[in-house]
Design a protein around this motif. Sequence first.
Motif, PDB file in Angstrom:
ATOM      1  N   UNK A 126      -3.309  -1.679   4.543  1.00 34.13           N
ATOM      2  CA  UNK A 126      -1.946  -1.146   4.496  1.00 34.13           C
ATOM      3  C   UNK A 126      -1.289  -1.511   3.165  1.00 34.13           C
ATOM      4  N   UNK A 127      -1.793  -0.959   2.062  1.00 34.48           N
ATOM      5  CA  UNK A 127      -1.196  -1.327   0.776  1.00 34.48           C
ATOM      6  C   UNK A 127       0.239  -0.799   0.687  1.00 34.48           C
ATOM      7  N   UNK A 128       1.012  -1.384  -0.209  1.00 32.91           N
ATOM      8  CA  UNK A 128       2.350  -0.863  -0.498  1.00 32.91           C
ATOM      9  C   UNK A 128       2.260  -0.095  -1.809  1.00 32.91           C
ATOM     10  N   UNK A 129       2.941   1.021  -1.852  1.00 35.90           N
ATOM     11  CA  UNK A 129       2.970   1.853  -3.057  1.00 35.90           C
ATOM     12  C   UNK A 129       4.377   1.816  -3.624  1.00 35.90           C
ATOM     13  N   UNK A 142      11.231   4.192  -5.457  1.00 39.16           N
ATOM     14  CA  UNK A 142      10.857   4.222  -4.037  1.00 39.16           C
ATOM     15  C   UNK A 142       9.681   3.292  -3.761  1.00 39.16           C
ATOM     16  N   UNK A 143       9.579   2.871  -2.502  1.00 38.03           N
ATOM     17  CA  UNK A 143       8.394   2.146  -2.040  1.00 38.03           C
ATOM     18  C   UNK A 143       7.899   2.836  -0.773  1.00 38.03           C
ATOM     19  N   UNK A 144       6.595   2.806  -0.550  1.00 38.96           N
ATOM     20  CA  UNK A 144       6.038   3.436   0.648  1.00 38.96           C
ATOM     21  C   UNK A 144       4.945   2.562   1.226  1.00 38.96           C
ATOM     22  N   UNK A 145       4.845   2.552   2.558  1.00 39.59           N
ATOM     23  CA  UNK A 145       3.798   1.766   3.195  1.00 39.59           C
ATOM     24  C   UNK A 145       3.409   2.403   4.513  1.00 39.59           C
ATOM     25  N   UNK A 146       2.118   2.344   4.813  1.00 36.83           N
ATOM     26  CA  UNK A 146       1.615   2.905   6.055  1.00 36.83           C
ATOM     27  C   UNK A 146       2.031   2.013   7.219  1.00 36.83           C
ATOM     28  N   UNK A 147       2.506   2.609   8.289  1.00 39.10           N
ATOM     29  CA  UNK A 147       2.908   1.823   9.452  1.00 39.10           C
ATOM     30  C   UNK A 147       1.680   1.407  10.235  1.00 39.10           C
ATOM     31  N   UNK A 154       1.159   7.276   9.207  1.00 36.40           N
ATOM     32  CA  UNK A 154       2.607   7.380   9.203  1.00 36.40           C
ATOM     33  C   UNK A 154       3.108   6.439   8.106  1.00 36.40           C
ATOM     34  N   UNK A 155       3.669   6.982   7.062  1.00 38.40           N
ATOM     35  CA  UNK A 155       4.145   6.153   5.946  1.00 38.40           C
ATOM     36  C   UNK A 155       5.666   6.129   5.951  1.00 38.40           C
ATOM     37  N   UNK A 156       6.231   4.929   5.836  1.00 38.04           N
ATOM     38  CA  UNK A 156       7.682   4.811   5.681  1.00 38.04           C
ATOM     39  C   UNK A 156       8.002   4.770   4.195  1.00 38.04           C
TER      40      UNK A 156
END
Length: 346
Positions: A126-129, A142-147, A154-156
Amino acid sequence: CPLPAATGSDEEDDSDASTKPIRSEKKKNPASLFQTGGDPPREKKTKKKTPPKAAESEEDTPETPQKNSNKKGKGKKSKKSKEERSPSPVIEVDNLEEFVLRPAPQGVTVKCRVTRDKRGMDRGLYPTYYLHLDNDKKVFLLAGRKRKKSKTSNYLISIDPTDLSRGGENFIGKLRSNLMGTKFTVFDNGANPDRANADWSNVRQELSAVVYETNVLGFKGPRKMTVIIPGMNADNERVPIRPRNDNDGLLMRWQNKNMDNVIELHNKAPVWNDETQSYVLNFHGRVTHASVKNFQIVHGSDPDYIVMQFGRVADDAFTMDYNYPLCAVQAFAIALSSFDGKLACE
């Protein structure tokens, strides 16, 4: 998994193209391609035109050549350090939440950088982008991460690099896939239709959908992507698409060929290069590494107007450039979809 046919090429770097969209000189106003309702677009500011190709070539300084570069016999190459990629034009990000949902200004390419952080116990899965403007200030967008514990991908997406929670006030959007992991929908931070108020004004908007098709090589060859976005109105603002249920979203409208207020885009097909034995695209020096994830999104009526491009520049770093009518959330979510596990073969 072997590295698939390269879809990256670092041809000419338009050294002075920082404020010009990547497009050939055409009379056609690209804004009209995305118009779906109302009057023709009102020109808000005079467009800067890209000089014709001949004028550019005098100053072309390619980056460190890669084996997948499709240059042929172009004289001496002066090496250019990676730091010198043409930076993003000066862009004022006064209100971050407003900026990331606002379409790129017409005639300006917003140049960004995506970094992938795999550190920590579960970051490998679950890396953070993180998305920043690609300039000296490295402005965070922005930041995105898979739940975790989600049946589908599902990425928030958040406007705070430290708060990636669904309930937090920094939640700005999400990307959700189907079970197969081949179709994705991008939502803003509005409410689920189940919690709609009387006039539906609080219900989430669909900002984009992405469909990946396998080709004869499975996902190992060049990918085929279709990107579906809401059209723009006469004031160059996004037409709100607020589905009341799953049958009313961008994907269903597209599948049912109900294209009112909906625009279909595709990735530009890379060209096979015999010399390098790979598929190549010209990213104008913005991409330096071959990757199946590299892509350019265009409208079928004007393949020279790059709506968005994305490509690798290091193991965990990518450039992401977008033009009108996309906003940062749309472009970032489209980029995140390309990282998803079902598609990744690297």
